[in-house]
Design an enzyme around this catalytic site. Structure first.
Site, PDB file in Angstrom:
ATOM      1  N   LYS A 130      -6.247  -3.466   7.186  1.00 50.79           N
ATOM      2  CA  LYS A 130      -4.988  -4.234   7.229  1.00 50.79           C
ATOM      3  C   LYS A 130      -3.804  -3.302   7.482  1.00 50.79           C
ATOM      4  O   LYS A 130      -2.920  -3.609   8.281  1.00 50.79           O
ATOM      5  CB  LYS A 130      -4.809  -5.019   5.915  1.00 50.79           C
ATOM      6  CG  LYS A 130      -5.800  -6.176   5.815  1.00 50.79           C
ATOM      7  CD  LYS A 130      -5.859  -6.829   4.448  1.00 50.79           C
ATOM      8  CE  LYS A 130      -6.967  -7.893   4.437  1.00 50.79           C
ATOM      9  NZ  LYS A 130      -7.187  -8.520   3.135  1.00 50.79           N
TER      10      LYS A 130
ATOM     11  N   GLN B  94      -5.122  -7.751  -2.872  1.00 47.76           N
ATOM     12  CA  GLN B  94      -6.502  -7.740  -2.390  1.00 47.76           C
ATOM     13  C   GLN B  94      -7.462  -8.193  -3.492  1.00 47.76           C
ATOM     14  O   GLN B  94      -7.413  -7.692  -4.612  1.00 47.76           O
ATOM     15  CB  GLN B  94      -6.866  -6.312  -1.915  1.00 47.76           C
ATOM     16  CG  GLN B  94      -8.254  -6.199  -1.312  1.00 47.76           C
ATOM     17  CD  GLN B  94      -8.406  -7.019  -0.016  1.00 47.76           C
ATOM     18  OE1 GLN B  94      -7.548  -6.996   0.853  1.00 47.76           O
ATOM     19  NE2 GLN B  94      -9.498  -7.762   0.088  1.00 47.76           N
TER      20      GLN B  94
ATOM     21  N   ASP C 179      -1.092 -14.483   2.205  1.00 51.89           N
ATOM     22  CA  ASP C 179      -2.505 -14.858   2.110  1.00 51.89           C
ATOM     23  C   ASP C 179      -2.654 -16.384   2.149  1.00 51.89           C
ATOM     24  O   ASP C 179      -3.750 -16.896   2.360  1.00 51.89           O
ATOM     25  CB  ASP C 179      -3.096 -14.334   0.791  1.00 51.89           C
ATOM     26  CG  ASP C 179      -4.038 -13.155   1.018  1.00 51.89           C
ATOM     27  OD1 ASP C 179      -4.538 -13.007   2.145  1.00 51.89           O
ATOM     28  OD2 ASP C 179      -4.267 -12.406   0.051  1.00 51.89           O
TER      29      ASP C 179
END
Ligand code: NDP
Length: 287
Positions: free
Chosen positions: A54, A98, A121
């Site tokens: 990412k 995460q 997200d």
């Protein structure tokens, strides 16, 4: 029939290039590059790789990234304090925590604390609610990436019978909603589903997101079906396989995603799109 491959690697590169162009155009207009804060808690090996990918993608697209690596022993309140700081940091347009988180941390409570306008997200109840209603918002990255793959491959979804395997909050459920909004008739299967192979066999479009290596057998796949494999499973020999028996399924499907190189890179590309979208939504001149 041998299926055409849906090349997620290539499509994701195209998306990242598009984001890079839009970021550059923003900067030409005197605006700051979008900023993404990535929080990794603990030392999960897979998370380390995902976060690294990412951050690399941010670099390629001109998105500023702020990496926060915190020890597994971090308390819930310290993690929430970090999120509060990022929520009020004007350089940060997107916040990503995460997963998975260590067992002592309540992931839902953490997601709840992220400012929904920075929830790149797309997991915050506010954004999931907007998805449910079919309203614009920050959409969960993996289902968004699947929709982009289908769109870029010119695959018509309207009227298709879609079977989604898995009902998790991050993949299966939002995937079902995306496909429903796109005009598919959806069946969502999970561990309690009866006669699952028969349900799969009726599907024009299969999205497998169970986390079970090669679970979907080739013989279940209807001739001419579209097969999207979200699963990422590492075998004992170190190789990565999806949730679909790829070699057998590709003999019957019309379209299929490989693992790796299918949905995985699209999740990262969607994250960048979401981060840019979050930055644009936060522009003072945004309507
Ligand atoms: P979860 O473990 O959260 O959910 C798995 C789902 O599969 C559950 O709904 C579960 O049912 C269902 N399931 C498990 N076993 C069976 C079975 N035998 N029959 C029918 N249904 C079953 O996983 P995630 O949704 O987080 O991830 C799924 C897969 O996708 C994993 O391989 C993960 O690594 C991968 N992934 C890939 C991403 C990418 O970018 N490509 C991003 C995110 C995930 P129940 O609800 O009843 O327990």
């Amino acid at each position: 029939m041998t299926a055409k491959l849906i090349d997620g690697k290539q499509i994701s590169q195209h998306i990242i290039e598009q984001v890079a162009l839009r970021v550059a155009a923003r900067r030409d207009r005197g605006k700051a590059a979008p900023g993404l804060a990535v929080i990794r808690v603990g030392e999960d090996a897979a998370s380390r790789i995902y976060v690294r990918n990412k951050l690399k993608a941010c670099e390629r697209s001109g998105v500023n990234s702020y990496s926060h690596e915190v020890p597994a022993s971090t308390s819930q309140s310290d993690l929430v304090a970090l999120i509060n700081r990022l929520n009020s940091d004007p350089a940060v347009d997107g916040i990503l925590v995460q997963l998975p988180l260590p067992g002592h941390i309540d992931g839902d409570a953490v997601t709840d604390r992220i400012d929904p306008s920075k929830d790149v997200d797309g997991f915050h109840p506010y954004n999931i609610g907007r998805l449910m209603l079919g309203l614009a918002g920050l959409r969960p990255c993996t289902p968004r990436g699947v929709m982009t793959l289908l769109q870029c491959s010119g695959i018509e979804i309207d009227g298709q019978d879609a079977v989604i395997l898995g009902r998790s909050n991050i993949v299966g459920r939002p995937m079902a909603l995306e496909l429903l909004h796109a005009g598919a008739t959806i069946t969502v299967c999970h561990s309690r589903t009866r006669e699952l192979p028969e349900k799969v066999a009726n599907a024009d479009l299969i999205v497998a997101a169970l986390g079970k290596p090669r679970f979907v057998q080739g013989s279940w796949v209807k001739t001419g079906a579209i097969v999207i494999d979200v699963g990422i499973n590492r075998l004992d020999d170190g190789s990565l396989v999806g949730d679909v028996d790829f070699e057998a399924a590709r003999q019957r499907a019309a379209w299929i995603t490989p693992v790796p190189g299918g949905v995985g890179p699209m999740t990262v590309a969607s994250l960048l799109e979401n981060t840019l979208q979050a930055a644009e939504n936060r522009d003072p001149d945004a309507s």
